[in-house]
Design a protein around this motif. Structure first.
Motif, mmCIF file in Angstrom:
data_model
loop_
_atom_site.group_PDB
_atom_site.id
_atom_site.type_symbol
_atom_site.label_atom_id
_atom_site.label_comp_id
_atom_site.label_asym_id
_atom_site.label_seq_id
_atom_site.Cartn_x
_atom_site.Cartn_y
_atom_site.Cartn_z
ATOM 1 N N MET A 1 13.893 64.068 -61.176
ATOM 2 C CA MET A 1 14.565 63.950 -59.893
ATOM 3 C C MET A 1 14.058 65.059 -58.960
ATOM 4 O O MET A 1 14.083 66.235 -59.307
ATOM 5 C CB MET A 1 16.071 64.072 -60.128
ATOM 6 C CG MET A 1 16.876 63.902 -58.906
ATOM 7 S SD MET A 1 18.620 63.910 -59.368
ATOM 8 C CE MET A 1 19.309 63.403 -57.862
ATOM 9 N N ARG A 2 13.621 64.675 -57.813
ATOM 10 C CA ARG A 2 13.082 65.650 -56.867
ATOM 11 C C ARG A 2 14.199 66.318 -56.078
ATOM 12 O O ARG A 2 15.282 65.771 -55.917
ATOM 13 C CB ARG A 2 12.089 64.982 -55.933
ATOM 14 C CG ARG A 2 12.719 64.051 -54.904
ATOM 15 C CD ARG A 2 11.661 63.534 -53.936
ATOM 16 N NE ARG A 2 12.249 62.692 -52.935
ATOM 17 C CZ ARG A 2 12.856 63.125 -51.826
ATOM 18 N NH1 ARG A 2 12.959 64.401 -51.585
ATOM 19 N NH2 ARG A 2 13.364 62.283 -50.952
ATOM 20 N N GLU A 3 13.908 67.506 -55.589
ATOM 21 C CA GLU A 3 14.874 68.222 -54.758
ATOM 22 C C GLU A 3 14.895 67.603 -53.370
ATOM 23 O O GLU A 3 13.867 67.135 -52.869
ATOM 24 C CB GLU A 3 14.493 69.695 -54.666
ATOM 25 C CG GLU A 3 14.689 70.445 -55.951
ATOM 26 C CD GLU A 3 14.458 71.933 -55.776
ATOM 27 O OE1 GLU A 3 14.634 72.450 -54.658
ATOM 28 O OE2 GLU A 3 14.085 72.567 -56.769
ATOM 29 N N LYS A 4 16.062 67.622 -52.766
ATOM 30 C CA LYS A 4 16.191 67.078 -51.412
ATOM 31 C C LYS A 4 15.775 68.135 -50.400
ATOM 32 O O LYS A 4 16.032 69.324 -50.582
ATOM 33 C CB LYS A 4 17.632 66.657 -51.156
ATOM 34 C CG LYS A 4 18.057 65.513 -52.037
ATOM 35 C CD LYS A 4 19.468 65.103 -51.758
ATOM 36 C CE LYS A 4 19.800 63.951 -52.690
ATOM 37 N NZ LYS A 4 21.112 63.458 -52.474
ATOM 38 N N ASN A 5 15.148 67.655 -49.336
ATOM 39 C CA ASN A 5 14.781 68.582 -48.275
ATOM 40 C C ASN A 5 16.003 68.836 -47.381
ATOM 41 O O ASN A 5 17.008 68.123 -47.478
ATOM 42 C CB ASN A 5 13.555 68.074 -47.501
ATOM 43 C CG ASN A 5 13.850 66.838 -46.672
ATOM 44 O OD1 ASN A 5 14.855 66.755 -45.981
ATOM 45 N ND2 ASN A 5 12.943 65.868 -46.745
ATOM 46 N N PRO A 6 15.955 69.835 -46.511
ATOM 47 C CA PRO A 6 17.118 70.175 -45.692
ATOM 48 C C PRO A 6 17.624 69.021 -44.818
ATOM 49 O O PRO A 6 18.828 68.893 -44.590
ATOM 50 C CB PRO A 6 16.618 71.331 -44.825
ATOM 51 C CG PRO A 6 15.538 71.960 -45.635
ATOM 52 C CD PRO A 6 14.886 70.811 -46.376
ATOM 53 N N TYR A 7 16.726 68.175 -44.355
ATOM 54 C CA TYR A 7 17.146 67.042 -43.521
ATOM 55 C C TYR A 7 17.956 66.033 -44.329
ATOM 56 O O TYR A 7 18.945 65.484 -43.847
ATOM 57 C CB TYR A 7 15.930 66.366 -42.877
ATOM 58 C CG TYR A 7 15.203 67.271 -41.930
ATOM 59 C CD1 TYR A 7 15.754 67.614 -40.693
ATOM 60 C CD2 TYR A 7 13.958 67.807 -42.266
ATOM 61 C CE1 TYR A 7 15.082 68.463 -39.825
ATOM 62 C CE2 TYR A 7 13.283 68.646 -41.404
ATOM 63 C CZ TYR A 7 13.857 68.977 -40.176
ATOM 64 O OH TYR A 7 13.211 69.820 -39.323
ATOM 65 N N GLU A 8 17.522 65.797 -45.550
ATOM 66 C CA GLU A 8 18.252 64.868 -46.416
ATOM 67 C C GLU A 8 19.635 65.419 -46.774
ATOM 68 O O GLU A 8 20.615 64.680 -46.795
ATOM 69 C CB GLU A 8 17.452 64.599 -47.699
ATOM 70 C CG GLU A 8 16.186 63.801 -47.464
ATOM 71 C CD GLU A 8 15.293 63.745 -48.683
ATOM 72 O OE1 GLU A 8 14.736 62.651 -48.926
ATOM 73 O OE2 GLU A 8 15.143 64.764 -49.386
ATOM 74 N N ILE A 9 19.696 66.709 -47.025
ATOM 75 C CA ILE A 9 20.986 67.339 -47.332
ATOM 76 C C ILE A 9 21.906 67.256 -46.127
ATOM 77 O O ILE A 9 23.091 66.929 -46.242
ATOM 78 C CB ILE A 9 20.775 68.800 -47.774
ATOM 79 C CG1 ILE A 9 20.021 68.839 -49.105
ATOM 80 C CG2 ILE A 9 22.109 69.527 -47.887
ATOM 81 C CD1 ILE A 9 19.541 70.226 -49.507
ATOM 82 N N ARG A 10 21.356 67.534 -44.954
ATOM 83 C CA ARG A 10 22.156 67.464 -43.722
ATOM 84 C C ARG A 10 22.678 66.059 -43.479
ATOM 85 O O ARG A 10 23.843 65.871 -43.136
ATOM 86 C CB ARG A 10 21.299 67.924 -42.553
ATOM 87 C CG ARG A 10 22.115 68.194 -41.330
ATOM 88 C CD ARG A 10 21.597 69.381 -40.608
ATOM 89 N NE ARG A 10 21.067 69.252 -39.310
ATOM 90 C CZ ARG A 10 19.915 69.774 -38.904
ATOM 91 N NH1 ARG A 10 19.095 70.303 -39.699
ATOM 92 N NH2 ARG A 10 19.557 69.752 -37.682
#
Length: 79
Positions: free
Chosen positions: A1-10
């Protein structure tokens, strides 16, 4: 599972905020509707005056959603 980037988290936090406020809005308006239905039924059974229709609560605005998202982000960021 890849880490989410800040835009996806937002985006995820915004979605959580929107869902939370919409669920709360639905629950409160459902309760108002049920109360109004009970009062109307009681009025019809006793031949009393039918109560005035209830005022639905205002739907959450974009500003409300953003404020809730900031609150959630604060919690996530500061534990």
């Amino acid at each position: 599972m890849r880490e989410k980037n800040p835009y996806e988290i937002r985006l995820e936090i915004l979605q959580m905020a929107k869902d939370s406020l919409h669920e709360k809005w639905n629950a409160k308006n459902y309760a108002l509707q049920e109360n109004y239905n009970a009062l109307t039924q009681r009025a019809m059974e006793t031949e009393a005056d039918i109560p005035a229709p209830y005022e639905p609560l205002p739907f959450p605005s974009e500003r409300d959603i953003i404020a809730k998202a900031r609150e959630l982000n604060e919690f996530v960021s500061n534990g």
